[in-house]
Design an enzyme around this catalytic site. Structure first.
Site, PDB file in Angstrom:
ATOM      1  CB  CYS A  55      24.564  51.084  21.066  1.00 58.60           C
ATOM      2  SG  CYS A  55      25.177  49.884  20.209  1.00 58.60           S
ATOM      3  CB  CYS A  58      24.122  51.151  17.394  1.00 56.79           C
ATOM      4  SG  CYS A  58      23.357  50.220  18.437  1.00 56.79           S
TER       5      CYS A  58
END
Length: 131
Positions: A55, A58
């Site tokens: 991600c 993230c």
């Protein structure tokens, strides 16, 4: 794991961020597997970052969490849960979006935040929700 992932894990271990699995969660955060009501087990407030290694947002949030974890290390815990490795924890909190941040105060119910937060917003949440 790639060399970069190993380096990231080593770096995070040297910081004030701790990775949680189901057993760690049960011991340090809450034993919610037996149907009991939420009761936080920690001795200071916590943030749990539900993330995925693939991600992009993230990855952008990770250094911000590292900074916050170091700055507030005597006041809060910062935990990380890899949603791909800890599917039961992800399901328990109905994680559908990463990153998702669970703010756990000493009293009251946890609060969930979704998406990347700028450092200033994260620190505001720490001061208003956790401290």
């Amino acid at each position: 794991r790639s060399r970069r992932q190993r380096q990231m894990c080593i770096r995070d271990r040297n910081m004030s961020v701790t990775y949680l699995n189901k057993e760690d969660f049960t011991a340090k955060v809450a034993n919610v597997w037996n149907g009991e009501e939420w009761k936080y087990l920690g001795d200071k407030p916590a943030i749990i970052d539900f993330f995925a290694t693939w991600c992009g947002p993230c990855k952008a949030l990770s250094p911000i969490l590292d900074e916050v974890a170091d700055k507030y290390k005597d006041q809060i815990y910062v935990y990380k849960v890899d949603v791909d490795q800890q599917e039961e924890l992800s399901a328990l909190f109905n994680i559908r979006t990463v990153p998702s941040l669970l703010f756990i105060p000493m009293e009251g119910k946890p609060k969930m935040g979704r998406g990347v937060m700028p450092k200033s917003d994260l620190e505001y949440a720490i001061k208003t929700v956790l401290l």
